[in-house]
Design a protein around this motif. Sequence first.
Motif, PDB file in Angstrom:
ATOM      1  N   ARG A 209      25.024  36.778  69.246  1.00  0.00           N
ATOM      2  CA  ARG A 209      25.243  36.098  67.738  1.00  0.00           C
ATOM      3  C   ARG A 209      25.899  34.860  67.695  1.00  0.00           C
ATOM      4  O   ARG A 209      25.899  34.423  67.036  1.00  0.00           O
ATOM      5  CB  ARG A 209      25.398  37.059  67.154  1.00  0.00           C
ATOM      6  CG  ARG A 209      26.233  37.835  65.387  1.00  0.00           C
ATOM      7  CD  ARG A 209      27.195  38.319  65.416  1.00  0.00           C
ATOM      8  NE  ARG A 209      28.066  37.744  64.180  1.00  0.00           N
ATOM      9  CZ  ARG A 209      29.095  36.468  64.596  1.00  0.00           C
ATOM     10  NH1 ARG A 209      29.332  36.426  65.702  1.00  0.00           N
ATOM     11  NH2 ARG A 209      30.080  35.974  63.817  1.00  0.00           N
ATOM     12  N   HIS A 210      27.471  35.301  69.224  1.00  0.00           N
ATOM     13  CA  HIS A 210      28.843  33.995  68.403  1.00  0.00           C
ATOM     14  C   HIS A 210      27.491  32.338  69.210  1.00  0.00           C
ATOM     15  O   HIS A 210      28.128  31.486  68.270  1.00  0.00           O
ATOM     16  CB  HIS A 210      29.277  34.972  69.895  1.00  0.00           C
ATOM     17  CG  HIS A 210      30.253  33.494  70.047  1.00  0.00           C
ATOM     18  ND1 HIS A 210      30.948  33.254  69.522  1.00  0.00           N
ATOM     19  CD2 HIS A 210      30.260  32.997  71.224  1.00  0.00           C
ATOM     20  CE1 HIS A 210      32.068  32.197  69.871  1.00  0.00           C
ATOM     21  NE2 HIS A 210      31.510  31.840  71.434  1.00  0.00           N
ATOM     22  N   ILE A 211      26.785  32.637  69.933  1.00  0.00           N
ATOM     23  CA  ILE A 211      26.443  31.826  70.583  1.00  0.00           C
ATOM     24  C   ILE A 211      25.293  31.087  69.645  1.00  0.00           C
ATOM     25  O   ILE A 211      25.709  29.819  69.435  1.00  0.00           O
ATOM     26  CB  ILE A 211      25.066  31.602  71.626  1.00  0.00           C
ATOM     27  CG1 ILE A 211      26.090  32.255  73.071  1.00  0.00           C
ATOM     28  CG2 ILE A 211      24.480  30.202  72.221  1.00  0.00           C
ATOM     29  CD1 ILE A 211      25.329  32.573  74.243  1.00  0.00           C
TER      30      ILE A 211
ATOM     31  N   THR B 281      24.823  26.353  73.734  1.00  0.00           N
ATOM     32  CA  THR B 281      24.287  26.470  74.955  1.00  0.00           C
ATOM     33  C   THR B 281      25.781  26.725  76.216  1.00  0.00           C
ATOM     34  O   THR B 281      25.387  27.154  76.965  1.00  0.00           O
ATOM     35  CB  THR B 281      23.861  25.575  76.355  1.00  0.00           C
ATOM     36  OG1 THR B 281      24.590  24.308  76.264  1.00  0.00           O
ATOM     37  CG2 THR B 281      22.156  25.707  75.889  1.00  0.00           C
ATOM     38  N   HIS B 282      26.860  26.993  74.771  1.00  0.00           N
ATOM     39  CA  HIS B 282      27.976  27.047  75.639  1.00  0.00           C
ATOM     40  C   HIS B 282      28.718  28.077  76.325  1.00  0.00           C
ATOM     41  O   HIS B 282      29.382  27.357  77.274  1.00  0.00           O
ATOM     42  CB  HIS B 282      29.022  26.464  74.286  1.00  0.00           C
ATOM     43  CG  HIS B 282      29.656  27.709  73.252  1.00  0.00           C
ATOM     44  ND1 HIS B 282      28.958  28.755  73.204  1.00  0.00           N
ATOM     45  CD2 HIS B 282      30.731  28.456  73.440  1.00  0.00           C
ATOM     46  CE1 HIS B 282      29.285  29.552  72.247  1.00  0.00           C
ATOM     47  NE2 HIS B 282      29.938  29.047  72.487  1.00  0.00           N
ATOM     48  N   ASP B 283      28.634  29.138  76.055  1.00  0.00           N
ATOM     49  CA  ASP B 283      28.652  30.146  76.917  1.00  0.00           C
ATOM     50  C   ASP B 283      27.616  31.133  77.516  1.00  0.00           C
ATOM     51  O   ASP B 283      28.169  32.665  78.414  1.00  0.00           O
ATOM     52  CB  ASP B 283      28.879  31.472  76.039  1.00  0.00           C
ATOM     53  CG  ASP B 283      30.922  31.446  75.538  1.00  0.00           C
ATOM     54  OD1 ASP B 283      31.436  30.536  75.906  1.00  0.00           O
ATOM     55  OD2 ASP B 283      31.550  31.845  74.600  1.00  0.00           O
ATOM     56  N   ILE B 284      26.143  30.096  78.262  1.00  0.00           N
ATOM     57  CA  ILE B 284      25.262  30.534  79.182  1.00  0.00           C
ATOM     58  C   ILE B 284      26.190  30.857  80.208  1.00  0.00           C
ATOM     59  O   ILE B 284      24.974  31.937  80.958  1.00  0.00           O
ATOM     60  CB  ILE B 284      24.402  29.471  78.647  1.00  0.00           C
ATOM     61  CG1 ILE B 284      22.460  30.559  79.203  1.00  0.00           C
ATOM     62  CG2 ILE B 284      24.783  28.882  79.793  1.00  0.00           C
ATOM     63  CD1 ILE B 284      22.348  30.989  78.025  1.00  0.00           C
TER      64      ILE B 284
ATOM     65  N   ASP C 139      34.321  22.746  79.508  1.00  0.00           N
ATOM     66  CA  ASP C 139      35.352  22.569  78.752  1.00  0.00           C
ATOM     67  C   ASP C 139      35.972  22.791  77.316  1.00  0.00           C
ATOM     68  O   ASP C 139      36.807  22.405  76.641  1.00  0.00           O
ATOM     69  CB  ASP C 139      35.360  21.256  78.761  1.00  0.00           C
ATOM     70  CG  ASP C 139      35.056  19.909  80.444  1.00  0.00           C
ATOM     71  OD1 ASP C 139      35.311  20.844  80.428  1.00  0.00           O
ATOM     72  OD2 ASP C 139      35.237  19.030  80.169  1.00  0.00           O
ATOM     73  N   HIS C 140      34.825  23.673  76.970  1.00  0.00           N
ATOM     74  CA  HIS C 140      34.923  23.992  75.214  1.00  0.00           C
ATOM     75  C   HIS C 140      36.232  24.952  75.862  1.00  0.00           C
ATOM     76  O   HIS C 140      36.642  25.169  74.182  1.00  0.00           O
ATOM     77  CB  HIS C 140      33.996  25.109  75.054  1.00  0.00           C
ATOM     78  CG  HIS C 140      33.370  26.432  75.211  1.00  0.00           C
ATOM     79  ND1 HIS C 140      32.983  26.325  77.230  1.00  0.00           N
ATOM     80  CD2 HIS C 140      33.725  27.473  75.350  1.00  0.00           C
ATOM     81  CE1 HIS C 140      32.392  27.424  77.185  1.00  0.00           C
ATOM     82  NE2 HIS C 140      33.426  28.595  75.985  1.00  0.00           N
ATOM     83  N   HIS C 141      36.730  25.722  76.665  1.00  0.00           N
ATOM     84  CA  HIS C 141      37.850  26.322  77.056  1.00  0.00           C
ATOM     85  C   HIS C 141      39.289  24.719  77.119  1.00  0.00           C
ATOM     86  O   HIS C 141      40.579  25.967  77.230  1.00  0.00           O
ATOM     87  CB  HIS C 141      38.163  27.453  77.058  1.00  0.00           C
ATOM     88  CG  HIS C 141      37.336  28.384  77.286  1.00  0.00           C
ATOM     89  ND1 HIS C 141      37.400  29.679  76.084  1.00  0.00           N
ATOM     90  CD2 HIS C 141      35.936  28.699  77.288  1.00  0.00           C
ATOM     91  CE1 HIS C 141      37.265  30.127  75.992  1.00  0.00           C
ATOM     92  NE2 HIS C 141      35.780  29.766  76.850  1.00  0.00           N
TER      93      HIS C 141
ATOM     94  N   CYS D  66      34.909  26.012  66.270  1.00  0.00           N
ATOM     95  CA  CYS D  66      33.930  26.502  66.033  1.00  0.00           C
ATOM     96  C   CYS D  66      34.022  27.639  66.815  1.00  0.00           C
ATOM     97  O   CYS D  66      33.267  29.388  66.559  1.00  0.00           O
ATOM     98  CB  CYS D  66      32.324  25.444  65.677  1.00  0.00           C
ATOM     99  SG  CYS D  66      32.583  24.718  65.057  1.00  0.00           S
ATOM    100  N   ASP D  67      34.148  27.572  68.371  1.00  0.00           N
ATOM    101  CA  ASP D  67      34.080  29.458  68.726  1.00  0.00           C
ATOM    102  C   ASP D  67      35.579  30.452  68.770  1.00  0.00           C
ATOM    103  O   ASP D  67      35.464  30.573  69.064  1.00  0.00           O
ATOM    104  CB  ASP D  67      34.195  28.228  70.425  1.00  0.00           C
ATOM    105  CG  ASP D  67      34.355  29.295  71.726  1.00  0.00           C
ATOM    106  OD1 ASP D  67      33.307  29.857  71.482  1.00  0.00           O
ATOM    107  OD2 ASP D  67      35.384  29.268  72.099  1.00  0.00           O
ATOM    108  N   ILE D  68      37.259  29.306  69.139  1.00  0.00           N
ATOM    109  CA  ILE D  68      37.617  30.416  68.787  1.00  0.00           C
ATOM    110  C   ILE D  68      37.665  30.997  66.954  1.00  0.00           C
ATOM    111  O   ILE D  68      37.727  31.981  66.831  1.00  0.00           O
ATOM    112  CB  ILE D  68      38.558  29.150  68.638  1.00  0.00           C
ATOM    113  CG1 ILE D  68      39.535  28.032  69.412  1.00  0.00           C
ATOM    114  CG2 ILE D  68      40.202  30.238  68.082  1.00  0.00           C
ATOM    115  CD1 ILE D  68      40.604  27.059  69.575  1.00  0.00           C
TER     116      ILE D  68
HETATM  117 FE   LIG Z   1      31.974  30.512  73.214  1.00  0.00          FE
END
Ligand SMILES: [Fe+2]
Length: 299
Positions: A107-109, A139-142, A194-196, A221-223
């Motif tokens: 859901r988060h992705i 694909t950010h958390d794949i 790099d998203h973290h 958006c991720d946070i």
């Molecule tokens: Fe995430």
Amino acid sequence: MLTPKLEYPIFTFDQRELLSAGTMLSPETVTELIEKNKVIEESYPLFTYGRAKKDLFHFIAQPPYTIIFADQKVNDSVLKNMEKVILPLPILDGLYHFRRKDFYTYRHILMVSALSTLLAEQLISDQHELAREMIAGSTHDIGKLCVPFDILKKESPLTAAEREALKHHTLAGYVLVSYYFQDVRHFAARVARDHHERKDGSGYPRGIKLHDPMIDIITVCDIYDALIAQRPYRPESFENRTALEELTWQANSGKISIKVVQALIAVNRTKKTPYSECKVSDERRGRVPTENVYGITDS
Ligand SMILES: [Fe+2]
Ligand SMILES: [Fe+2]
């Protein structure tokens, strides 16, 4: 630490080891891996695979996304743009694996992809860049495919070792996305890695000072989605207002982009105003959930 060392191996979804623990992970290492294993995967639109489109409709109908996606025109535009997201089949399979095993991550992705598309439509004028942003959100958390599910779904505080294993998803994502797109310079691969990272260098995996307006969008958006969603380690999620206050605080502390936070606050208002006219207060009045064990490490 510009060339990090892998603490854990990287596997494909079908359990083939791509890189072993101890490998120094440079772009050259990944290029070599791609050259050695030339695989041209079939690709399909995200929305024609499984139930992604239907599921997304359901997710955006839940608060606070109901307000964010309240405008039908905005909604249509985001969904029309997301129709163009085409992904290699193993990534789509991976996404579906989450749907079965860890619905939260699935859901988060999808939500990070939809929300970053919405904000990118307002913050980015170049259509080509917008397309890259949409792929990268989905694909950010794949790389979480390389993290054991009992860590992803753990309800009590993570141990220091488990936290390190979780952080591995950034480097794993970088390798998996590069490998399946056969391109180490693919924007989505950089986003997975790099998203973290944070603007002040306080993030991970490399602790670099992130200065990329397009990755900034996905980071915010991720946070945001992580705060407002129910998580295994936090039965009670942040109220929307508290989540926005937390993001404003992080932006004012120099960690994330204030411009993106401003755009997010603007779309959260019932009366939509352009983000540049949106006033952001730095007052913190919301209550952080009491059962929040996020960031607490078990000894
Ligand atoms: Fe995430
Ligand atoms: Fe992540």
